[in-house]
Design a protein around this motif. Structure first.
Motif, PDB file in Angstrom:
ATOM      1  N   LYS A 151      -5.412   2.005  -8.153  1.00 28.58           N
ATOM      2  CA  LYS A 151      -5.405   3.391  -7.696  1.00 28.58           C
ATOM      3  C   LYS A 151      -6.828   3.784  -7.333  1.00 28.58           C
ATOM      4  N   MET A 152      -6.980   4.500  -6.192  1.00 31.97           N
ATOM      5  CA  MET A 152      -8.283   5.002  -5.799  1.00 31.97           C
ATOM      6  C   MET A 152      -8.103   6.342  -5.106  1.00 31.97           C
ATOM      7  N   ALA A 153      -8.931   7.322  -5.450  1.00 34.54           N
ATOM      8  CA  ALA A 153      -8.858   8.634  -4.819  1.00 34.54           C
ATOM      9  C   ALA A 153      -9.137   8.509  -3.322  1.00 34.54           C
ATOM     10  N   LYS A 154      -8.446   9.304  -2.514  1.00 39.45           N
ATOM     11  CA  LYS A 154      -8.648   9.261  -1.077  1.00 39.45           C
ATOM     12  C   LYS A 154      -9.912  10.012  -0.689  1.00 39.45           C
ATOM     13  N   LEU A 180       0.832  -1.200   0.000  1.00 42.59           N
ATOM     14  CA  LEU A 180       0.000   0.000   0.000  1.00 42.59           C
ATOM     15  C   LEU A 180       0.870   1.255   0.000  1.00 42.59           C
ATOM     16  N   ALA A 181       0.429   2.280  -0.734  1.00 43.59           N
ATOM     17  CA  ALA A 181       1.126   3.572  -0.776  1.00 43.59           C
ATOM     18  C   ALA A 181       0.094   4.674  -0.991  1.00 43.59           C
ATOM     19  N   THR A 182       0.434   5.907  -0.610  1.00 45.75           N
ATOM     20  CA  THR A 182      -0.456   7.041  -0.826  1.00 45.75           C
ATOM     21  C   THR A 182       0.351   8.255  -1.271  1.00 45.75           C
ATOM     22  N   LYS A 229      -3.372  12.697  -3.143  1.00 41.85           N
ATOM     23  CA  LYS A 229      -4.672  12.563  -3.789  1.00 41.85           C
ATOM     24  C   LYS A 229      -5.234  11.145  -3.805  1.00 41.85           C
ATOM     25  N   ALA A 230      -4.376  10.130  -3.750  1.00 42.24           N
ATOM     26  CA  ALA A 230      -4.860   8.772  -4.007  1.00 42.24           C
ATOM     27  C   ALA A 230      -4.125   7.730  -3.181  1.00 42.24           C
ATOM     28  N   MET A 231      -4.736   6.523  -3.129  1.00 40.29           N
ATOM     29  CA  MET A 231      -4.090   5.322  -2.608  1.00 40.29           C
ATOM     30  C   MET A 231      -3.686   4.440  -3.784  1.00 40.29           C
ATOM     31  N   TYR A 232      -2.611   3.700  -3.601  1.00 39.26           N
ATOM     32  CA  TYR A 232      -2.126   2.773  -4.615  1.00 39.26           C
ATOM     33  C   TYR A 232      -1.795   1.452  -3.925  1.00 39.26           C
TER      34      TYR A 232
END
Length: 212
Positions: A209-212, A190-192, A195-198
């Motif tokens: 990828k998903m927007a936080k 997991l990484a951030t 703007k987003a999580m990956y």
């Protein structure tokens, strides 16, 4: 163009960035850690251990790495290449992210069957639990928040779908917010950013990828 940064002689599992340096491990039957300034210069030893270790992270100039000796998992600390000292031990697995696992005062890691823990990085105080979990892993710091993966292997040796991605405050016993509920297909790494999580899906090899 791709440029060679540093030579390696053994298996490397991760690289980590801290204080303008790149850190990495090299392991076979034992493990050694090295660092080199991003701007260039010499490769510098950053710690060794007689036990093989494939999971580590860095806070400041200190390397924190997982060991497994006599059926006990340990979290060891080596600062500026000094002899490692044990900082935490557990009868169950320890799981930590290679990146963004710490802030200026605390290092965060998961303990299987217990939850997310935090360890003071400037003193000898013991680690304390932040939030309970089943198999909490790869916590990363994002401001005052922690993002992490939690789930249940269901007793299976391989990846399962019993996983979710969550967020909580860095303060102990805060509310857990579900960002992606199960079933997720074995999320990892997991990484951030702002703007987003990956994250990775290990079974499919996809980067998500998903927007936080």
């Amino acid at each position: 163009n791709r440029v060679a940064f540093a030579p390696i002689t053994q298996t490397v599992d991760h690289v980590a960035l801290s204080n303008g340096k790149i850190f990495w491990n090299e392991r076979n039957t034992s493990v050694a850690f090295f660092s080199k300034a991003i701007a260039g210069g010499n490769v510098t030893p950053a710690g060794t251990h007689t036990n093989n270790s494939n999971m580590f992270t860095v806070a400041g100039d200190c390397v924190y790495f997982r060991t497994f000796v006599n059926s006990v998992y340990g979290l060891s600390e080596s600062c500026a290449g000094a002899t490692p000292i044990g900082r935490h031990s557990s009868t169950t697995n320890l799981l930590l992210s290679a990146h963004d696992a710490s802030d200026s005062t605390m290092l965060y890691f998961g303990v299987r069957g217990s939850g997310i823990y935090r360890l003071p990085i400037t003193q000898s105080t013991q680690a304390t639990r932040v939030i309970a979990g089943i198999e909490s892993k790869f916590p990363i710091v994002d401001g005052n928040q922690l993002y992490y993966i939690d789930g249940d292997t269901g007793g299976a040796p391989a990846c399962t779908t019993n996983w979710g991605i969550y967020r909580t405050s860095k303060q102990p016993d805060s509310e857990r917010v579900t960002l992606l509920a199960p079933p997720l297909n074995c999320p990892d790494s997991l990484a951030t950013d702002d703007k987003a999580m990956y994250w990775l899906y290990l079974t499919t090899g996809a980067v998500m990828k998903m927007a936080k």
